[in-house]
Motif scaffolding. Structure first.
Motif, PDB file in Angstrom:
ATOM      1  N   GLY A 235       0.776  -1.230   0.000  1.00 40.63           N
ATOM      2  CA  GLY A 235       0.000   0.000   0.000  1.00 40.63           C
ATOM      3  C   GLY A 235       0.804   1.274   0.000  1.00 40.63           C
ATOM      4  N   GLY A 236       1.782   1.374   0.893  1.00 42.71           N
ATOM      5  CA  GLY A 236       2.538   2.615   0.924  1.00 42.71           C
ATOM      6  C   GLY A 236       3.224   2.829   2.255  1.00 42.71           C
ATOM      7  N   LEU A 237       3.959   3.914   2.324  1.00 41.82           N
ATOM      8  CA  LEU A 237       4.770   4.253   3.493  1.00 41.82           C
ATOM      9  C   LEU A 237       4.276   5.570   4.071  1.00 41.82           C
ATOM     10  CD1 LEU A 237       7.327   3.675   5.218  1.00 41.82           C
ATOM     11  CD2 LEU A 237       8.634   4.923   3.488  1.00 41.82           C
ATOM     12  N   ARG A 238       4.026   5.564   5.371  1.00 49.00           N
ATOM     13  CA  ARG A 238       3.559   6.762   6.088  1.00 49.00           C
ATOM     14  C   ARG A 238       2.284   7.331   5.457  1.00 49.00           C
ATOM     15  NH1 ARG A 238       9.013   7.150   5.751  1.00 49.00           N
ATOM     16  NH2 ARG A 238       8.859   8.628   4.019  1.00 49.00           N
ATOM     17  N   ILE A 239       1.281   6.486   5.382  1.00 47.98           N
ATOM     18  CA  ILE A 239      -0.036   6.901   4.912  1.00 47.98           C
ATOM     19  C   ILE A 239      -0.877   7.288   6.129  1.00 47.98           C
ATOM     20  CG2 ILE A 239      -2.089   6.216   3.627  1.00 47.98           C
ATOM     21  CD1 ILE A 239       0.490   6.320   1.946  1.00 47.98           C
ATOM     22  N   ILE A 240      -1.550   8.413   6.069  1.00 48.32           N
ATOM     23  CA  ILE A 240      -2.418   8.868   7.159  1.00 48.32           C
ATOM     24  C   ILE A 240      -3.838   8.998   6.632  1.00 48.32           C
ATOM     25  CG2 ILE A 240      -2.954  10.779   8.722  1.00 48.32           C
ATOM     26  CD1 ILE A 240       0.035  11.411   8.799  1.00 48.32           C
ATOM     27  N   MET A 241      -4.785   8.345   7.321  1.00 46.33           N
ATOM     28  CA  MET A 241      -6.209   8.549   7.053  1.00 46.33           C
ATOM     29  C   MET A 241      -6.856   8.910   8.380  1.00 46.33           C
ATOM     30  SD  MET A 241      -7.123   5.479   4.378  1.00 46.33           S
ATOM     31  CE  MET A 241      -5.979   4.995   3.069  1.00 46.33           C
ATOM     32  N   ARG A 242      -7.274  10.172   8.508  1.00 51.25           N
ATOM     33  CA  ARG A 242      -7.742  10.667   9.799  1.00 51.25           C
ATOM     34  C   ARG A 242      -8.992  11.532   9.641  1.00 51.25           C
ATOM     35  NH1 ARG A 242      -3.634  13.897  11.246  1.00 51.25           N
ATOM     36  NH2 ARG A 242      -4.731  15.852  10.857  1.00 51.25           N
ATOM     37  N   TYR A 257      -3.624  -1.795   1.987  1.00 49.71           N
ATOM     38  CA  TYR A 257      -3.035  -3.120   1.841  1.00 49.71           C
ATOM     39  C   TYR A 257      -1.513  -2.982   1.811  1.00 49.71           C
ATOM     40  CZ  TYR A 257      -7.557  -5.290   0.780  1.00 49.71           C
ATOM     41  OH  TYR A 257      -8.833  -5.772   0.846  1.00 49.71           O
ATOM     42  N   GLY A 258      -0.846  -3.595   2.781  1.00 49.27           N
ATOM     43  CA  GLY A 258       0.612  -3.557   2.822  1.00 49.27           C
ATOM     44  C   GLY A 258       1.175  -2.220   3.253  1.00 49.27           C
ATOM     45  N   CYS A 259       0.432  -1.453   4.038  1.00 51.04           N
ATOM     46  CA  CYS A 259       0.942  -0.150   4.467  1.00 51.04           C
ATOM     47  C   CYS A 259       1.887  -0.294   5.658  1.00 51.04           C
ATOM     48  CB  CYS A 259      -0.214   0.772   4.830  1.00 51.04           C
ATOM     49  SG  CYS A 259      -1.098   1.366   3.374  1.00 51.04           S
ATOM     50  N   VAL A 260       2.878   0.592   5.735  1.00 50.89           N
ATOM     51  CA  VAL A 260       3.915   0.541   6.764  1.00 50.89           C
ATOM     52  C   VAL A 260       4.027   1.915   7.422  1.00 50.89           C
ATOM     53  CG1 VAL A 260       6.393   0.214   7.180  1.00 50.89           C
ATOM     54  CG2 VAL A 260       5.186  -1.267   5.548  1.00 50.89           C
ATOM     55  N   ASP A 261       4.199   1.911   8.754  1.00 52.68           N
ATOM     56  CA  ASP A 261       4.370   3.161   9.520  1.00 52.68           C
ATOM     57  C   ASP A 261       3.239   4.144   9.234  1.00 52.68           C
ATOM     58  OD1 ASP A 261       6.720   2.173  10.608  1.00 52.68           O
ATOM     59  OD2 ASP A 261       7.996   3.117   9.096  1.00 52.68           O
ATOM     60  N   SER A 262       2.032   3.635   9.172  1.00 49.01           N
ATOM     61  CA  SER A 262       0.883   4.454   8.794  1.00 49.01           C
ATOM     62  C   SER A 262      -0.108   4.535   9.950  1.00 49.01           C
ATOM     63  CB  SER A 262       0.209   3.857   7.556  1.00 49.01           C
ATOM     64  OG  SER A 262       1.123   3.816   6.465  1.00 49.01           O
ATOM     65  N   SER A 263      -1.070   5.463   9.860  1.00 48.41           N
ATOM     66  CA  SER A 263      -2.047   5.600  10.944  1.00 48.41           C
ATOM     67  C   SER A 263      -3.443   5.826  10.380  1.00 48.41           C
ATOM     68  CB  SER A 263      -1.664   6.746  11.882  1.00 48.41           C
ATOM     69  OG  SER A 263      -1.736   7.990  11.232  1.00 48.41           O
ATOM     70  N   PHE A 264      -4.433   5.243  11.084  1.00 43.68           N
ATOM     71  CA  PHE A 264      -5.830   5.275  10.667  1.00 43.68           C
ATOM     72  C   PHE A 264      -6.651   5.573  11.916  1.00 43.68           C
ATOM     73  CE2 PHE A 264      -3.179   2.351   8.378  1.00 43.68           C
ATOM     74  CZ  PHE A 264      -3.352   2.738   7.061  1.00 43.68           C
ATOM     75  N   THR A 265      -6.996   6.832  12.103  1.00 44.12           N
ATOM     76  CA  THR A 265      -7.585   7.248  13.369  1.00 44.12           C
ATOM     77  C   THR A 265      -8.773   8.187  13.172  1.00 44.12           C
ATOM     78  OG1 THR A 265      -6.060   9.128  13.538  1.00 44.12           O
ATOM     79  CG2 THR A 265      -5.351   7.068  14.558  1.00 44.12           C
TER      80      THR A 265
END
Length: 366
Positions: A235-242, A257-265
């Motif tokens: 998916g990606g690196l440092r993705i933020i969905m907030r 899918y496959g995201c790393v060091d990401s946040s979903f808050t």
């Protein structure tokens, strides 16, 4: 110095100038403009190509009184701000398949564009551009409202995608992009389309997409929400969905899918009545992700219908993320996607076929 249509080039550009242009002389006026100048457009414009200018102080183009009925192409231009204007056509396709297309260049802004389509084509497409901005645009009846491919540095704010045939925005192979306060509604899906309000993905052979933030956006209706799919590259690196709001009838509300060091808050998801799926948060694979303070509503049930139990074991990576305390006590924040993306379908079919062969082998032994 103030110049009108039928302009002449002054001896000095020490002070910013104002030009007036129509379809017949816009190209020449654009070629003569100096840093900081302003061009005021009026009337109807056919296919227009603008290229090879670089201004340290952006040139301002006031298109409030302009209607572009064919593609506006901008190539290798740096330092340009469009304000207003109507683009596209409700009756015919654009020459380039896009109402506005930008290749290369740097520091390109569109404020308040109105882009119409005939259920085909793209509203604005950026390719290989840096530092782009689109504010408060209205994109109606297009296949896709906005596309960013190979963009570094971008801001998409306050835009509306209305009655799209597929996606509101596609952010592809890009980095350092923020999309905030945008809305997708009224999606009218075309045959074979797989709609998403904002969808992201990487491209094989290039660095994985990174540093993309989707904040306080709204998706409603017959569409998926905010997603990043890429079965091959992750998916990606440092993705933020907030802080996004998803009120739809499709299963992928928030997905990476496959995201790393990401946040979903702090996302709020609800499922529309009559939907066969529960709109959910699906973080599949990846590592070191934070998933917290999300609200995922139950699927409204018809009389006599029973919602199947949530099964965490169906989600790749759930156990390791849960053990790391990444779910903020909300296990329902992640659930199995009932309708995966096409690439994921292929993987599931292959995997299920393998399971079937294994089970048949066990029956023979028994």
């Amino acid at each position: 110095m103030v110049l009108c249509a039928g302009f002449s080039i002054g001896a000095s550009n020490a002070a910013a100038s104002t030009f007036y242009a129509t379809n017949s002389d816009f190209g020449a006026v654009f070629a003569a403009a100096a840093a900081g100048d302003k061009i005021i457009l009026s009337g109807s414009f056919a296919a227009i190509s603008l290229s090879d200018r670089d201004w340290a102080v952006p040139v301002q183009i006031d298109a409030t009184a302009a209607r572009f009925t064919d593609s506006l192409s901008i190539k290798n231009v740096s330092g340009l701000v469009f304000t207003g204007g109507q683009y596209g056509s409700t009756t015919a396709g654009m020459r380039l398949g896009r109402a506005i297309v930008i290749y290369g260049g740097d520091t390109i802004t569109f404020n308040n564009p109105i882009v119409d389509g005939n259920r085909a084509g793209v509203g604005i497409a950026f390719t290989g551009t840096s530092n782009i901005t689109v504010n408060n645009g209205v994109f109606s009846s297009l296949k896709v409202g906005l596309t960013l491919t190979g963009v570094t540095g971008g801001s998409l704010t306050g835009n509306q995608s209305l009655a799209a045939a597929s996606d509101g925005m596609n952010i592809v192979d890009s980095h350092f992009v923020t999309a905030s306060g945008n809305m997708c509604s009224g999606t009218v899906i075309s045959a074979g389309a797989h709609p998403d309000c904002i969808q992201m993905w990487s491209l094989a052979g290039n660095p994985v997409q990174s540093d993309i933030s989707l904040i306080d956006n709204i998706a409603t209706g017959a569409t998926q929400g905010f997603t990043s799919f890429d079965a091959k590259r992750g998916g990606g690196l440092r993705i933020i969905m907030r802080g996004n709001r998803v009120d739809t009838s499709y299963p992928q509300g928030i997905a990476c899918y496959g995201c790393v060091d990401s946040s979903f808050t702090d996302n709020v998801l609800t499922t529309l009545a009559g939907s066969p799926y529960r709109t959910s948060i699906n973080i599949v694979g990846g590592s070191n992700n934070i998933i917290a303070n999300n609200s995922v509503g139950a699927r409204p049930l018809a009389d006599g219908e029973v919602e199947p139990d949530f099964d965490a074991t169906l989600v790749t990576g759930f156990e390791s993320n849960a053990a790391a305390g990444r779910f903020g006590g909300n296990a329902d924040a992640v659930s199995f996607a009932n309708v995966p993306e096409p690439g994921v379908w292929a993987q599931l079919i292959i995997g299920l076929g393998g399971v079937g062969l294994m089970l048949r082998g066990r029956r023979r032994v028994a």
